[in-house]
Design a protein around this motif. Structure first.
Motif, PDB file in Angstrom:
ATOM      1  N   ILE A 175       0.803  -1.345  -0.141  1.00 19.28           N
ATOM      2  CA  ILE A 175      -0.061  -0.122   0.155  1.00 19.28           C
ATOM      3  C   ILE A 175       0.801   1.285   0.055  1.00 19.28           C
ATOM      4  CG2 ILE A 175      -1.929  -1.126   0.780  1.00 19.28           C
ATOM      5  CD1 ILE A 175      -1.080   0.220   3.696  1.00 19.28           C
ATOM      6  N   ASN A 176       2.027   1.174  -0.427  1.00 20.88           N
ATOM      7  CA  ASN A 176       2.895   2.395  -0.705  1.00 20.88           C
ATOM      8  C   ASN A 176       2.173   3.484  -1.400  1.00 20.88           C
ATOM      9  OD1 ASN A 176       4.642   0.568   0.611  1.00 20.88           O
ATOM     10  ND2 ASN A 176       6.406   1.360  -0.802  1.00 20.88           N
ATOM     11  N   ASP A 177       1.398   2.972  -2.565  1.00 18.68           N
ATOM     12  CA  ASP A 177       0.735   4.128  -3.074  1.00 18.68           C
ATOM     13  C   ASP A 177      -0.233   4.830  -2.238  1.00 18.68           C
ATOM     14  OD1 ASP A 177      -0.845   1.548  -2.678  1.00 18.68           O
ATOM     15  OD2 ASP A 177      -2.005   2.217  -4.697  1.00 18.68           O
ATOM     16  N   LEU A 178      -0.969   4.074  -1.269  1.00 17.52           N
ATOM     17  CA  LEU A 178      -1.841   4.970  -0.474  1.00 17.52           C
ATOM     18  C   LEU A 178      -1.171   5.883   0.630  1.00 17.52           C
ATOM     19  CD1 LEU A 178      -4.421   1.881   0.412  1.00 17.52           C
ATOM     20  CD2 LEU A 178      -4.469   3.925  -1.360  1.00 17.52           C
ATOM     21  N   MET A 179       0.113   5.236   0.916  1.00 17.80           N
ATOM     22  CA  MET A 179       0.638   6.207   1.741  1.00 17.80           C
ATOM     23  C   MET A 179       1.151   7.599   1.321  1.00 17.80           C
ATOM     24  SD  MET A 179       0.614   4.023   4.116  1.00 17.80           S
ATOM     25  CE  MET A 179       1.242   4.843   5.450  1.00 17.80           C
ATOM     26  N   GLN A 180       1.081   7.548  -0.188  1.00 18.16           N
ATOM     27  CA  GLN A 180       1.296   8.815  -0.890  1.00 18.16           C
ATOM     28  C   GLN A 180       0.058   9.627  -1.216  1.00 18.16           C
ATOM     29  OE1 GLN A 180       3.589   7.573  -4.353  1.00 18.16           O
ATOM     30  NE2 GLN A 180       5.365   6.665  -2.985  1.00 18.16           N
ATOM     31  N   ASN A 181      -1.056   9.146  -1.079  1.00 21.19           N
ATOM     32  CA  ASN A 181      -2.082   9.491  -1.444  1.00 21.19           C
ATOM     33  C   ASN A 181      -3.001  10.007   0.127  1.00 21.19           C
ATOM     34  OD1 ASN A 181      -4.331  10.676  -2.455  1.00 21.19           O
ATOM     35  ND2 ASN A 181      -4.816   8.916  -3.753  1.00 21.19           N
ATOM     36  N   PHE A 182      -2.433  10.684   0.874  1.00 21.39           N
ATOM     37  CA  PHE A 182      -2.935  10.937   2.133  1.00 21.39           C
ATOM     38  C   PHE A 182      -4.575  11.356   2.173  1.00 21.39           C
ATOM     39  CE2 PHE A 182      -3.943  13.574   6.015  1.00 21.39           C
ATOM     40  CZ  PHE A 182      -3.398  12.732   6.956  1.00 21.39           C
ATOM     41  N   GLU A 183      -4.888  12.413   1.209  1.00 13.97           N
ATOM     42  CA  GLU A 183      -6.297  12.801   1.018  1.00 13.97           C
ATOM     43  C   GLU A 183      -7.264  11.925   0.999  1.00 13.97           C
ATOM     44  OE1 GLU A 183      -3.594  14.282  -0.832  1.00 13.97           O
ATOM     45  OE2 GLU A 183      -3.244  16.096   0.483  1.00 13.97           O
ATOM     46  N   ALA A 184      -6.806  10.840   0.071  1.00 11.61           N
ATOM     47  CA  ALA A 184      -7.717   9.764   0.066  1.00 11.61           C
ATOM     48  C   ALA A 184      -8.018   8.821   0.874  1.00 11.61           C
ATOM     49  CB  ALA A 184      -7.558   8.924  -1.538  1.00 11.61           C
ATOM     50  N   VAL A 185      -6.914   8.403   1.676  1.00 12.53           N
ATOM     51  CA  VAL A 185      -6.973   7.586   3.004  1.00 12.53           C
ATOM     52  C   VAL A 185      -7.926   8.555   4.113  1.00 12.53           C
ATOM     53  CG1 VAL A 185      -5.582   6.640   4.821  1.00 12.53           C
ATOM     54  CG2 VAL A 185      -4.709   6.501   2.346  1.00 12.53           C
ATOM     55  N   GLU A 186      -7.545   9.667   4.097  1.00 14.36           N
ATOM     56  CA  GLU A 186      -8.205  10.462   5.152  1.00 14.36           C
ATOM     57  C   GLU A 186      -9.706  10.632   4.854  1.00 14.36           C
ATOM     58  OE1 GLU A 186      -8.293  12.515   8.982  1.00 14.36           O
ATOM     59  OE2 GLU A 186      -6.680  11.218   7.917  1.00 14.36           O
ATOM     60  N   PHE A 187     -10.034  10.720   3.770  1.00 14.67           N
ATOM     61  CA  PHE A 187     -11.480  10.890   3.317  1.00 14.67           C
ATOM     62  C   PHE A 187     -12.224   9.488   3.517  1.00 14.67           C
ATOM     63  CE2 PHE A 187     -14.687   9.601   0.082  1.00 14.67           C
ATOM     64  CZ  PHE A 187     -15.599  10.721   0.319  1.00 14.67           C
ATOM     65  N   SER A 188     -11.588   8.581   3.233  1.00 14.04           N
ATOM     66  CA  SER A 188     -12.112   7.264   3.499  1.00 14.04           C
ATOM     67  C   SER A 188     -12.117   6.946   4.845  1.00 14.04           C
ATOM     68  CB  SER A 188     -11.436   6.029   2.680  1.00 14.04           C
ATOM     69  OG  SER A 188     -11.368   6.341   1.405  1.00 14.04           O
ATOM     70  N   LYS A 189     -11.189   7.350   5.845  1.00 19.28           N
ATOM     71  CA  LYS A 189     -11.424   7.163   7.119  1.00 19.28           C
ATOM     72  C   LYS A 189     -12.503   7.948   7.678  1.00 19.28           C
ATOM     73  CE  LYS A 189      -8.856   7.414  11.239  1.00 19.28           C
ATOM     74  NZ  LYS A 189      -9.869   7.387  12.105  1.00 19.28           N
ATOM     75  N   GLU A 190     -12.695   9.130   7.250  1.00 23.77           N
ATOM     76  CA  GLU A 190     -13.694   9.901   8.055  1.00 23.77           C
ATOM     77  C   GLU A 190     -14.920   9.424   7.606  1.00 23.77           C
ATOM     78  OE1 GLU A 190     -13.179  13.811   6.325  1.00 23.77           O
ATOM     79  OE2 GLU A 190     -11.242  14.180   7.603  1.00 23.77           O
ATOM     80  N   THR A 191     -15.082   9.090   6.513  1.00 24.82           N
ATOM     81  CA  THR A 191     -16.424   8.406   5.974  1.00 24.82           C
ATOM     82  C   THR A 191     -16.581   7.283   6.771  1.00 24.82           C
ATOM     83  OG1 THR A 191     -16.099   9.238   3.575  1.00 24.82           O
ATOM     84  CG2 THR A 191     -17.758   7.487   3.713  1.00 24.82           C
ATOM     85  N   PHE A 192     -15.528   6.266   7.015  1.00 24.48           N
ATOM     86  CA  PHE A 192     -15.723   4.982   7.630  1.00 24.48           C
ATOM     87  C   PHE A 192     -16.448   5.354   9.021  1.00 24.48           C
ATOM     88  CE2 PHE A 192     -13.937   2.012  10.572  1.00 24.48           C
ATOM     89  CZ  PHE A 192     -14.486   0.652  10.174  1.00 24.48           C
TER      90      PHE A 192
END
Length: 141
Positions: free
Chosen positions: A118-135
């Motif tokens: 998931i190195n690619d996700l580590m570089q896309n903080f906004e997408a991870v943060e959005f998904s976490k907030e939605t969750f």
């Protein structure tokens, strides 16, 4: 036309996207797929027989691995996000699932680890943060 995929095709697809290894009961590597070798920089021959901790990142608290071992020895599935380190020192982060494998009598005889880099996700903080907030929002209600 059959609607189910045969096992060979399913496993081939999985091998292309997942980092897969198996260990004996002591955590020594018994199988490493091509993606695991490529990712870590180790030849398969260098991995087989070595403790899986060969890729352990020193910053990961020992308590994480204690929890994993307690869980899988109890026969349950463990999941976590863990940074690992390859032969050349490169760090990669994996979303990991480890589960026991059982013999014909139902006894745990080995473990399998299936991971997605998931190195690619580590570089896309906004997408991870959005998904976490939605969750979090969903489960708060």
């Amino acid at each position: 036309m059959s609607t189910s995929l045969d096992t060979t095709r399913l496993l081939a697809a999985l091998e292309n996207v997942a980092v897969i290894s198996t260990t004996d009961l002591q955590g020594n590597i018994t199988y490493a797929n091509d993606l695991f070798c490529k990712l870590t920089g180790y030849a398969r021959e260098e991995l087989i027989g070595q403790p899986h901790s060969i890729v352990r990142h020193p910053a990961v608290p020992k308590a994480v691995y204690k929890d994993m071992w307690d869980t899988i020895k109890a026969g349950d599935i463990w999941t976590g996000i863990i940074p690992n380190v390859g032969k050349g020192g490169g760090v990669y982060v994996v979303d990991t699932t480890v589960q026991p494998l059982r013999d014909a009598a139902g006894n745990i005889d080995s473990y399998i680890s299936i991971r997605r880099v998931i190195n690619d996700l580590m570089q896309n903080f906004e997408a991870v943060e959005f998904s976490k907030e939605t969750f979090d929002e969903y489960y708060a209600n």
